[in-house]
Design a protein around this motif. Sequence first.
Motif, PDB file in Angstrom:
ATOM      1  N   SER A   4      10.202   1.282 -23.427  1.00 53.30           N
ATOM      2  CA  SER A   4      10.447  -0.059 -23.955  1.00 53.30           C
ATOM      3  C   SER A   4      10.330  -0.053 -25.482  1.00 53.30           C
ATOM      4  CB  SER A   4       9.511  -1.091 -23.317  1.00 53.30           C
ATOM      5  OG  SER A   4       8.177  -0.752 -23.573  1.00 53.30           O
ATOM      6  N   ALA A   5       9.353   0.696 -26.021  1.00 55.02           N
ATOM      7  CA  ALA A   5       9.230   0.755 -27.476  1.00 55.02           C
ATOM      8  C   ALA A   5      10.433   1.466 -28.091  1.00 55.02           C
ATOM      9  CB  ALA A   5       7.940   1.469 -27.866  1.00 55.02           C
ATOM     10  N   LEU A   6      10.932   2.489 -27.411  1.00 51.49           N
ATOM     11  CA  LEU A   6      12.102   3.213 -27.916  1.00 51.49           C
ATOM     12  C   LEU A   6      13.297   2.268 -28.063  1.00 51.49           C
ATOM     13  CD1 LEU A   6      13.718   5.997 -28.383  1.00 51.49           C
ATOM     14  CD2 LEU A   6      14.404   5.681 -26.016  1.00 51.49           C
ATOM     15  N   ILE A   7      13.497   1.433 -27.051  1.00 53.20           N
ATOM     16  CA  ILE A   7      14.665   0.566 -27.077  1.00 53.20           C
ATOM     17  C   ILE A   7      14.471  -0.556 -28.087  1.00 53.20           C
ATOM     18  CG2 ILE A   7      16.108  -0.984 -25.721  1.00 53.20           C
ATOM     19  CD1 ILE A   7      15.300   0.714 -23.275  1.00 53.20           C
ATOM     20  N   PHE A   8      13.251  -1.102 -28.155  1.00 48.87           N
ATOM     21  CA  PHE A   8      13.038  -2.244 -29.043  1.00 48.87           C
ATOM     22  C   PHE A   8      13.007  -1.818 -30.513  1.00 48.87           C
ATOM     23  CE2 PHE A   8       9.954  -5.096 -31.254  1.00 48.87           C
ATOM     24  CZ  PHE A   8      10.800  -6.179 -31.340  1.00 48.87           C
ATOM     25  N   ASP A   9      12.303  -0.744 -30.816  1.00 50.33           N
ATOM     26  CA  ASP A   9      12.095  -0.411 -32.229  1.00 50.33           C
ATOM     27  C   ASP A   9      11.839   1.088 -32.412  1.00 50.33           C
ATOM     28  OD1 ASP A   9      11.531  -0.435 -34.901  1.00 50.33           O
ATOM     29  OD2 ASP A   9      10.059  -2.051 -34.816  1.00 50.33           O
ATOM     30  N   PRO A  10      12.905   1.904 -32.356  1.00 48.03           N
ATOM     31  CA  PRO A  10      12.723   3.355 -32.431  1.00 48.03           C
ATOM     32  C   PRO A  10      12.069   3.811 -33.739  1.00 48.03           C
ATOM     33  CG  PRO A  10      15.054   2.763 -32.517  1.00 48.03           C
ATOM     34  CD  PRO A  10      14.302   1.524 -32.161  1.00 48.03           C
ATOM     35  N   GLY A  11      12.371   3.107 -34.841  1.00 46.02           N
ATOM     36  CA  GLY A  11      11.788   3.485 -36.130  1.00 46.02           C
ATOM     37  C   GLY A  11      10.271   3.370 -36.100  1.00 46.02           C
ATOM     38  N   PHE A  12       9.792   2.267 -35.524  1.00 52.47           N
ATOM     39  CA  PHE A  12       8.355   2.065 -35.430  1.00 52.47           C
ATOM     40  C   PHE A  12       7.735   3.119 -34.517  1.00 52.47           C
ATOM     41  CE2 PHE A  12       4.542   0.136 -33.623  1.00 52.47           C
ATOM     42  CZ  PHE A  12       3.877  -0.221 -34.777  1.00 52.47           C
TER      43      PHE A  12
ATOM     44  N   ILE B 145       8.197   8.206 -47.117  1.00 51.99           N
ATOM     45  CA  ILE B 145       6.741   8.400 -47.064  1.00 51.99           C
ATOM     46  C   ILE B 145       6.317   8.688 -45.627  1.00 51.99           C
ATOM     47  CG2 ILE B 145       4.512   7.216 -47.306  1.00 51.99           C
ATOM     48  CD1 ILE B 145       5.757   5.710 -49.711  1.00 51.99           C
ATOM     49  N   MET B 146       6.970   8.000 -44.669  1.00 52.71           N
ATOM     50  CA  MET B 146       6.589   8.151 -43.265  1.00 52.71           C
ATOM     51  C   MET B 146       7.408   9.210 -42.526  1.00 52.71           C
ATOM     52  SD  MET B 146       5.857   4.276 -42.063  1.00 52.71           S
ATOM     53  CE  MET B 146       7.401   3.712 -42.704  1.00 52.71           C
ATOM     54  N   ASP B 147       8.114  10.057 -43.267  1.00 51.93           N
ATOM     55  CA  ASP B 147       8.928  11.112 -42.634  1.00 51.93           C
ATOM     56  C   ASP B 147      10.009  10.552 -41.723  1.00 51.93           C
ATOM     57  OD1 ASP B 147       7.604  13.096 -43.904  1.00 51.93           O
ATOM     58  OD2 ASP B 147       6.246  13.556 -42.237  1.00 51.93           O
TER      59      ASP B 147
ATOM     60  N   VAL C 203       5.594  -2.288 -41.248  1.00 52.74           N
ATOM     61  CA  VAL C 203       6.385  -3.466 -40.898  1.00 52.74           C
ATOM     62  C   VAL C 203       7.837  -3.178 -41.273  1.00 52.74           C
ATOM     63  CG1 VAL C 203       6.755  -5.927 -41.278  1.00 52.74           C
ATOM     64  CG2 VAL C 203       4.443  -5.003 -41.367  1.00 52.74           C
ATOM     65  N   PRO C 204       8.688  -2.835 -40.311  1.00 47.30           N
ATOM     66  CA  PRO C 204      10.089  -2.555 -40.638  1.00 47.30           C
ATOM     67  C   PRO C 204      10.825  -3.847 -40.996  1.00 47.30           C
ATOM     68  CG  PRO C 204       9.541  -1.836 -38.384  1.00 47.30           C
ATOM     69  CD  PRO C 204       8.435  -2.711 -38.871  1.00 47.30           C
ATOM     70  N   GLN C 205      12.050  -3.700 -41.472  1.00 45.49           N
ATOM     71  CA  GLN C 205      12.863  -4.886 -41.724  1.00 45.49           C
ATOM     72  C   GLN C 205      13.081  -5.630 -40.415  1.00 45.49           C
ATOM     73  OE1 GLN C 205      16.541  -4.465 -43.867  1.00 45.49           O
ATOM     74  NE2 GLN C 205      15.587  -3.119 -45.377  1.00 45.49           N
ATOM     75  N   ARG C 206      12.990  -6.938 -40.480  1.00 45.59           N
ATOM     76  CA  ARG C 206      13.109  -7.732 -39.274  1.00 45.59           C
ATOM     77  C   ARG C 206      14.477  -7.541 -38.609  1.00 45.59           C
ATOM     78  NH1 ARG C 206      14.471 -13.086 -38.454  1.00 45.59           N
ATOM     79  NH2 ARG C 206      14.588 -13.439 -40.676  1.00 45.59           N
ATOM     80  N   GLU C 207      15.516  -7.348 -39.428  1.00 43.87           N
ATOM     81  CA  GLU C 207      16.869  -7.224 -38.872  1.00 43.87           C
ATOM     82  C   GLU C 207      17.085  -5.884 -38.183  1.00 43.87           C
ATOM     83  OE1 GLU C 207      16.374  -7.964 -42.141  1.00 43.87           O
ATOM     84  OE2 GLU C 207      16.546 -10.126 -41.868  1.00 43.87           O
ATOM     85  N   SER C 208      16.109  -4.973 -38.299  1.00 46.85           N
ATOM     86  CA  SER C 208      16.357  -3.634 -37.761  1.00 46.85           C
ATOM     87  C   SER C 208      16.196  -3.570 -36.251  1.00 46.85           C
ATOM     88  CB  SER C 208      15.402  -2.626 -38.426  1.00 46.85           C
ATOM     89  OG  SER C 208      14.067  -2.909 -38.041  1.00 46.85           O
ATOM     90  N   VAL C 209      15.731  -4.648 -35.617  1.00 47.73           N
ATOM     91  CA  VAL C 209      15.581  -4.585 -34.157  1.00 47.73           C
ATOM     92  C   VAL C 209      16.359  -5.711 -33.480  1.00 47.73           C
ATOM     93  CG1 VAL C 209      13.268  -3.616 -34.413  1.00 47.73           C
ATOM     94  CG2 VAL C 209      13.541  -6.052 -33.974  1.00 47.73           C
ATOM     95  N   ASP C 210      16.558  -5.526 -32.173  1.00 44.32           N
ATOM     96  CA  ASP C 210      17.292  -6.487 -31.367  1.00 44.32           C
ATOM     97  C   ASP C 210      16.310  -7.515 -30.806  1.00 44.32           C
ATOM     98  OD1 ASP C 210      18.762  -7.887 -29.574  1.00 44.32           O
ATOM     99  OD2 ASP C 210      19.170  -6.220 -28.222  1.00 44.32           O
ATOM    100  N   TRP C 211      16.335  -8.723 -31.357  1.00 45.41           N
ATOM    101  CA  TRP C 211      15.346  -9.732 -30.953  1.00 45.41           C
ATOM    102  C   TRP C 211      15.689 -10.364 -29.618  1.00 45.41           C
ATOM    103  CZ3 TRP C 211      10.652 -10.097 -33.027  1.00 45.41           C
ATOM    104  CH2 TRP C 211      10.451  -9.468 -34.251  1.00 45.41           C
ATOM    105  N   ASP C 212      16.755  -9.959 -28.980  1.00 47.68           N
ATOM    106  CA  ASP C 212      17.047 -10.462 -27.634  1.00 47.68           C
ATOM    107  C   ASP C 212      16.414  -9.569 -26.565  1.00 47.68           C
ATOM    108  OD1 ASP C 212      18.170 -12.477 -26.059  1.00 47.68           O
ATOM    109  OD2 ASP C 212      19.844 -11.179 -25.510  1.00 47.68           O
TER     110      ASP C 212
END
Lengths: 434, 262
Positions: free
Chosen positions: A161-169, B57-59, B85-94
């Motif tokens: 679930s984390a991979l799909i939601f926010d892979p960068g994080f 910085i975070m590789d 804290v990544p950019q808010r637009e970088s993820v799918d909020w649905d």
Amino acid sequence: MPVWDITFQFVLLGSVLIGCTSGVLGTFAVLRKRSLLGDALAHAALPGVALAFMLTQSKALPVLLAGATMSGVVGVLLIQVIVNQTRIKADAALGIVLSVFFGGGIVLLTHIQQSAVGNQSGLDKFLFGQAASIVASDLYAMSVMVVVVLVLVGLFFKEFSALIFDPGFLESIGFAPRWVDLLLMSLIVLTVMVGLQAVGVILVAAMLITPAVSARFWTNHLLKMVFISALIGGLSGATGAWISALAPRIPTGPVMVLVATGIFVISAFLAPQRGLIARWRRLRANHWRENTQHFLRACVELQEQVRQEMKEIALTELAQVMYEPLYRVRRLAKYLVKNRQIEISGDTIQLTEKGYRDGVFVLKSHRLWEYYLVYRSILEEDHVDRSADEVEHILTPEIIERLESILVEEHIDVENVSSIHATESGFRKAGQDG
Amino acid sequence: MPHAIDDAITPIHIHDMTVAYHKKPVLWDVDLAVPEGKLVGIVGPNGAGKSTMIKAIMDLVPKASGWVRIYGRSFAQMRQSIGYVPQRESVDWDFPIRALDVVLMGRYGHVGWLRRPGKIDREIAESALEKVGMADYRDRQINQLSGGQQQRVFLARALAQDARIYLMDEPFSGVDAATERAIIEILMELRSRDKTMLVVHHDLQTVSQYFDWLVLINMRVVAAGDTATVFTEENLNKTYGGRLTVLSDAAQAVADHQRGVS
């Protein structure tokens, strides 16, 4: 009718297993936007089935599925290579690989069917699927794979679930997304392969996609979506097996897909929040609310013109200022009586305490917003009314409060702006006065 | 740098770092030592490489050269001390998930592979949500949140990471005034606890109000240091004006050469 004999139980169990597993993995595939990759994978598996048979002369399911997996994976990798090395985009690369592999598979299959051993090979069941061909040993192999797949999904649920939601994080906290993704893709590959025998290469991707997108309509919660999707997949599997057992000439795959699609259509219309009917109802309710708010605002504005708090208002007069036909105004009035916002006697109405309060609120929102837009020079003055007309219905008391405090901070006399006696802006309905 | 840098007490020390996307350098020769307990703004025009610097910085993006040390160690060793804290637009909020579940992701780094977040993680996540004023929204689906609320959830996730250094990519972009105020208050509170924060920022008007330390970048570090000394018209001209055409032309030329175009 071959209803509850042991063979049919195998068939039924096999189809349900396939449906459930596809449902579970489909959820992740769809959310990861990999639905079409499953389709490419399945089509690309066909030559592998044929080659495996030609090389080993064996029809054992594990052998055929091993071949299928290999050529499927080669196909998907080929898509990657094409996308990375050329200027061809993913959709075109997918189309090329899918049709070439499928075409090659058909050629090999035809060749096998025409050769001496081919007549009873029954490999053509891999095209559309034949659940009736599931025997005990197939079921055993299937169950092992299904258990492995589902256990892994359970173990890696949080990573997926984390991979799909926010892979960068996910990467920043030290979970290599590349490996998580590879694992997820492998499980999707396995699922597709398990489904090949019963559903066939052409339609197996539909079992991955349809239950999942149907489930999405019913819930906003990932775990629930997984279960609902599994349920829909299982139900489609059972129905497909049943029907194709009753009428052996009907292949299982298409029936399963049709049942799943039926459930999809029902979901798309009836789902409580995301469904089309619910959406349509919400739109209507909004529309209705906007109209009643316009009504109340018109009443308050008419009243303030004569500076009289509780004046009787003729419906004809209202219809005139609202630019609405009398019958619609009458209908709105009846609704507002039920809401205890107005009282009606004959052709005149009078605001109740509550109706007056509500109308003043709408009017205040309208004027504050109007003023805010002009003050911030977001809009020219003659464009403002329309925009305020639309916005006043969605402004909440909290927003109004904030708007007021912003204007106060900037030394604007809020009381003067929103006071219902201070402005001569007449009532205009959006868009009808040019 | 005029004098030697003591890595052990320096939250982020970047040395000679160059980052390239598809062989085209976007950040050149970055040398930077961020002191502890500062609220640091990273400011520069679009395409200046602000996000890239944070990611490098975070590789998260490969470095063409140079190194980064976090309190004298590599990022991989110090992961758990860093919140992101990544950019808010970088993820799918649905995505079908609740606010609390997003915040719980901030605990995953501590929980590790395969294990589930426990009761303590849940409590940490809930108190992080409370800190950003979103306690009432814990069970709300993320697609039903406003932009400002989504940004608060992202911040809460970083708080749940319980880090010493926070890297934030435009936390103020597209949020309402109340959220902006709430976020800056939290950042100042973190600073008072000696946390170090790198914040990519766009609004020049609020720079001197928000940040006590500043990095001006445009494909290279133009200036870095106390806001009071760095935030000058001359430096801003160097960052935004001039466009640093030589560097960007050179970058293009390098890219063309590698691709075999020229």
